[in-house]
Design an enzyme around this catalytic site. Structure first.
Site, PDB file in Angstrom:
ATOM      1  N   GLU A 129       0.495  -9.339 -17.570  1.00 42.93           N
ATOM      2  CA  GLU A 129       0.298  -8.303 -16.569  1.00 42.93           C
ATOM      3  C   GLU A 129      -0.711  -7.248 -16.992  1.00 42.93           C
ATOM      4  O   GLU A 129      -1.514  -6.794 -16.175  1.00 42.93           O
ATOM      5  CB  GLU A 129       1.632  -7.611 -16.264  1.00 42.93           C
ATOM      6  N   LYS A 147       3.205  -2.043  -7.650  1.00 44.15           N
ATOM      7  CA  LYS A 147       4.565  -1.840  -8.137  1.00 44.15           C
ATOM      8  C   LYS A 147       5.617  -2.392  -7.200  1.00 44.15           C
ATOM      9  O   LYS A 147       6.541  -3.070  -7.605  1.00 44.15           O
ATOM     10  CB  LYS A 147       4.789  -0.339  -8.355  1.00 44.15           C
ATOM     11  N   GLU A 193      10.000 -12.771 -20.306  1.00 42.85           N
ATOM     12  CA  GLU A 193       9.657 -11.398 -19.925  1.00 42.85           C
ATOM     13  C   GLU A 193       8.556 -10.842 -20.826  1.00 42.85           C
ATOM     14  O   GLU A 193       7.641 -10.162 -20.363  1.00 42.85           O
ATOM     15  CB  GLU A 193      10.902 -10.519 -19.972  1.00 42.85           C
ATOM     16  N   CYS A 202       0.835  -1.198   0.000  1.00 41.07           N
ATOM     17  CA  CYS A 202       0.000   0.000   0.000  1.00 41.07           C
ATOM     18  C   CYS A 202       0.870   1.248   0.000  1.00 41.07           C
ATOM     19  O   CYS A 202       2.059   1.199   0.304  1.00 41.07           O
ATOM     20  CB  CYS A 202      -0.898   0.004   1.220  1.00 41.07           C
ATOM     21  N   TRP A 239      -3.551  -1.896  -1.502  1.00 41.43           N
ATOM     22  CA  TRP A 239      -3.514  -3.156  -2.236  1.00 41.43           C
ATOM     23  C   TRP A 239      -3.942  -4.224  -1.243  1.00 41.43           C
ATOM     24  O   TRP A 239      -3.255  -4.477  -0.256  1.00 41.43           O
ATOM     25  CB  TRP A 239      -2.110  -3.439  -2.764  1.00 41.43           C
ATOM     26  N   LYS A 259       4.851  -9.523 -19.552  1.00 43.13           N
ATOM     27  CA  LYS A 259       4.286  -8.196 -19.843  1.00 43.13           C
ATOM     28  C   LYS A 259       2.863  -8.335 -20.376  1.00 43.13           C
ATOM     29  O   LYS A 259       1.971  -7.591 -19.989  1.00 43.13           O
ATOM     30  CB  LYS A 259       5.165  -7.456 -20.879  1.00 43.13           C
ATOM     31  N   HIS A 305       8.499 -30.504 -26.544  1.00 47.91           N
ATOM     32  CA  HIS A 305       8.376 -31.379 -25.380  1.00 47.91           C
ATOM     33  C   HIS A 305       7.115 -31.058 -24.577  1.00 47.91           C
ATOM     34  O   HIS A 305       7.117 -31.122 -23.347  1.00 47.91           O
ATOM     35  CB  HIS A 305       9.621 -31.259 -24.509  1.00 47.91           C
ATOM     36  N   ASN A 337       0.969  -0.064   5.903  1.00 48.65           N
ATOM     37  CA  ASN A 337       1.460  -0.870   4.784  1.00 48.65           C
ATOM     38  C   ASN A 337       2.182  -2.062   5.390  1.00 48.65           C
ATOM     39  O   ASN A 337       3.068  -1.887   6.226  1.00 48.65           O
ATOM     40  CB  ASN A 337       2.416  -0.059   3.910  1.00 48.65           C
ATOM     41  N   GLY A 338       1.822  -3.279   4.998  1.00 49.69           N
ATOM     42  CA  GLY A 338       2.472  -4.458   5.536  1.00 49.69           C
ATOM     43  C   GLY A 338       1.454  -5.493   5.978  1.00 49.69           C
ATOM     44  O   GLY A 338       0.265  -5.403   5.647  1.00 49.69           O
ATOM     45  N   ARG A 393       1.372   1.835  -6.011  1.00 54.74           N
ATOM     46  CA  ARG A 393       1.604   0.859  -4.952  1.00 54.74           C
ATOM     47  C   ARG A 393       0.338   0.092  -4.572  1.00 54.74           C
ATOM     48  O   ARG A 393       0.390  -0.855  -3.784  1.00 54.74           O
ATOM     49  CB  ARG A 393       2.166   1.551  -3.702  1.00 54.74           C
TER      50      ARG A 393
END
Length: 614
Positions: A494, A609, A487, A2, A75, A491, A510, A101-102, A27
């Site tokens: 996300e 983020k 990557e 957060c 968040w 993207k 395979h 936050n946490g 965040r």
């Protein structure tokens, strides 16, 4: 994960903290809220599900006056994102308001204790438990707020950055930190509080970063007062931050993500500035120069990271093994910390994190240090927890990254890893002068070649329109481009919410080849390198099963362009530097597909983020 902000001073608090909250919205953006104490000592709390803009709308014409306030963008961890679970949370008496936050790991035990004492709870959050605990301690022992916070936090297990108001003391904010970032800006008879320095920079460049176990008292008209939970006084170290406010604005781009993709040529030049000489023939990394003995005497390197940084770590493995001939292992930081890794003082651990605050990576660092390993950090944020916790390291210097999906931080990390590998190889004597100078010279040219790649934006935007129907994508690459494929898939996942997976191209047969049909787009990173003929064969296997191929090829390619359905031509470079070129079109492809689908590319659902919780 957060974002928390606060202000106390002579100015109106609300306009300052609401603007600061917008800067921290990357965040978390499940809900938002604000608490203000007005001139008549009323504590006004406004909160809502949704983004900061929704909070502004709710506050509307209500009383938002006052010279002290705290605010939060969430968040969700404990409890679904809704108005009841939104912060700030207030105590049973209505005197205290707290943002957090946490994660409080033992919140259930504390909650049960408080319920037995007669406390009732409105929300499903661990944060409400904390504010009720502080009030319980305050009332039970007849304590002032600071003493109550000190005593209450001794009962808490977990991670937190908190700010708390008491309407009876409108001249004070109490803030505390444990394993979660918290910065205090020092102005002219005023204080600013935030999860990081980005909302503070437009008001002051003087910042104190709280350390674990520290509690700060921000009192109007007084100097900053910092103590420990045991009430030992701390002399806070004031840092001067150098952050351009323009870097925090979109600068005419529709989204931060697109801006940050386009910034990469300049960012990578900044990353190399002062490290590669003006002739483009040599590299100097001060961290390597200062710690040659620990680095060169390593038995092996272990790289720990999460998400996008983990993909950069895989490229780092290839680079260090190829040029330095050290064995390298790449670990997810979240797994490393829990599996009792076999590691000792003969190992070097490289920790990679964009924010420098990633909780799992920080815990991996502490585990490595306990076992005696030498720890080298690679991060973007000066003053961050990882920068302070590691023995040495290198900043990537790409500027603040606001878009939640990482772009320029990834290429910055790969650039630093390249310079690290080359510097070690030269000192160790396992690379010829000619080869070293060839690679350094080509690395020096990468920013110009990146400029050519971003010019492909319009053509990639057109190509993207074709693939908005897709529900799945496969990304393939070989060698240095295998992590690039992963990557690229990340993207797309996300920001467009399309399922995508990245594989080594040879592994397609395979298992993943079973997925290939006319509805399955396959992105193949197929630049010209020593495995070129092999990847041509892989593409033929896809086409034999009617798969649609989007190929990233080197300029002048003719063979793959004849076979692929769509081709994107890229400037040629050395294979070890390919990821710095091939990553950008995959970022653009993901961005434009998401835009075509009407998604919020800067703030995709369920993500944040800076991952500061487990």
């Amino acid at each position: 994960m957060c974002g928390i902000v606060g202000y106390i001073g002579s100015r109106e608090a609300y306009p300052i903290i609401i603007k600061a909250l917008k800067r921290l919205e990357y965040r978390g953006y499940d809900s938002a809220g604000v608490a203000l104490i007005n001139e008549t000592a009323e504590l006004n709390i406004y909160k809502t599900k949704g983004k900061v803009a929704d909070l502004e709308q709710q506050v509307g014409s209500h009383d938002a006056s006052g010279h002290v306030g705290i605010a939060h963008t969430r968040w969700a961890t404990h409890g679904e994102p809704n108005e009841i679970n939104a912060h700030p949370h207030y105590s049973a008496s209505g005197n205290l308001a707290l943002i957090h936050n946490g994660i409080i790991e033992n919140y259930a035990t504390i909650k049960e204790k408080l319920q037995k004492a007669g406390y009732e709870f409105r929300s499903s959050t661990d944060t409400e438990v904390l504010v009720q605990l502080i009030e319980y301690v305050q009332v039970s022992h007849n304590l002032d707020l600071l003493s109550a916070v000190q005593l209450a936090l001794q009962e808490v297990i977990g991670a937190y950055a908190i700010a708390i108001l008491d309407r009876r003391r409108p001249d004070t904010i109490i803030a505390a930190r444990q394993s979660s970032p918290l910065a205090i800006g020092i102005g002219d008879n005023e204080f600013f509080l935030a999860s990081d320095a980005s909302p503070i920079v437009e008001h002051t460049n003087r910042v104190v970063y709280l350390e674990d176990g520290e509690i700060a008292v921000l009192r109007k008209g007084e100097n900053l007062h910092v103590v420990t939970q045991d009430n030992c006084k701390v002399n806070p170290q004031i840092s001067t931050i150098n952050l351009n406010i323009g870097q925090l604005e979109k600068g005419g781009y529709p989204h931060f993500m697109l801006k940050e993709i386009f910034e990469q040529p300049d960012c990578i030049r900044d990353c190399m500035r002062g490290r590669i000489n003006v002739e483009g023939t040599d590299i100097a990394l001060s961290a390597v120069i200062d710690h040659q003995e620990q680095l060169l005497n390593a038995r092996r390197f272990v790289i720990v990271a999460c998400g996008t940084s983990w993909h950069a770590a895989l490229i780092g493995k290839y680079l260090i093994e190829q040029f330095c001939r050290f064995p390298v292992e790449v670990e997810y930081a979240s797994e490393f910390r829990y599996r009792n890794p076999v590691i000792d003082e003969k190992d070097v651990v490289i920790a990679i994190s964009q924010s420098g605050e990633t909780a799992d990576t920080l815990a991996a660092i502490e585990e490595a240090k306990k076992k005696g390993a030498f720890v080298y950090g690679i991060c973007n944020a000066i003053g961050s927890s990882i920068a302070r916790a590691t023995h040495t390291g290198s900043f990537i210097h790409v500027g603040p990254e606001i878009g939640v999906a990482s772009t320029k931080a990834f290429t910055g990390q790969v650039t630093v890893l390249t310079m690290l590998a080359l510097t070690l190889a030269r000192i160790k004597g396992c690379i010829s002068t000619e080869k070293f100078q060839e690679i350094v010279g080509e690395l020096d040219q990468i920013p110009e070649k990146m400029k050519q790649v971003v010019k492909l934006n319009d053509s990639i935007a057109q190509l993207s329109k074709i693939f908005t129907y897709a529900h799945n994508f496969i990304y393939l690459g070989r060698g240095y481009n295998y992590p690039v494929a992963m990557e690229g898939a990340l993207k797309l996942k996300e920001i467009s919410y399309i399922h995508a997976e990245g594989y080594p191209a040879a592994e397609m047969k395979h298992g993943p080849i079973a997925l290939i049909d006319t509805e399955m787009p396959v992105v193949v990173v197929a630049t010209h390198n020593q495995q070129y003929e092999k990847i041509v064969s892989n593409i033929q296997e896809i086409k034999a099963r009617q798969g649609k191929v989007i190929a990233l090829v080197s300029e002048g390619d003719t063979q793959i362009k004849k076979v692929a359905d769509y081709s994107i031509e890229l400037p040629r470079t050395l294979p070890c530097l390919d990821p710095l070129i091939t990553t950008i079109p995959l970022q653009l492809l993901a961005y434009h597909i998401a835009i075509c689908k009407g998604k919020d590319v800067d703030q995709p659902r369920n993500l944040a983020k800076s991952v500061t919780v487990e």
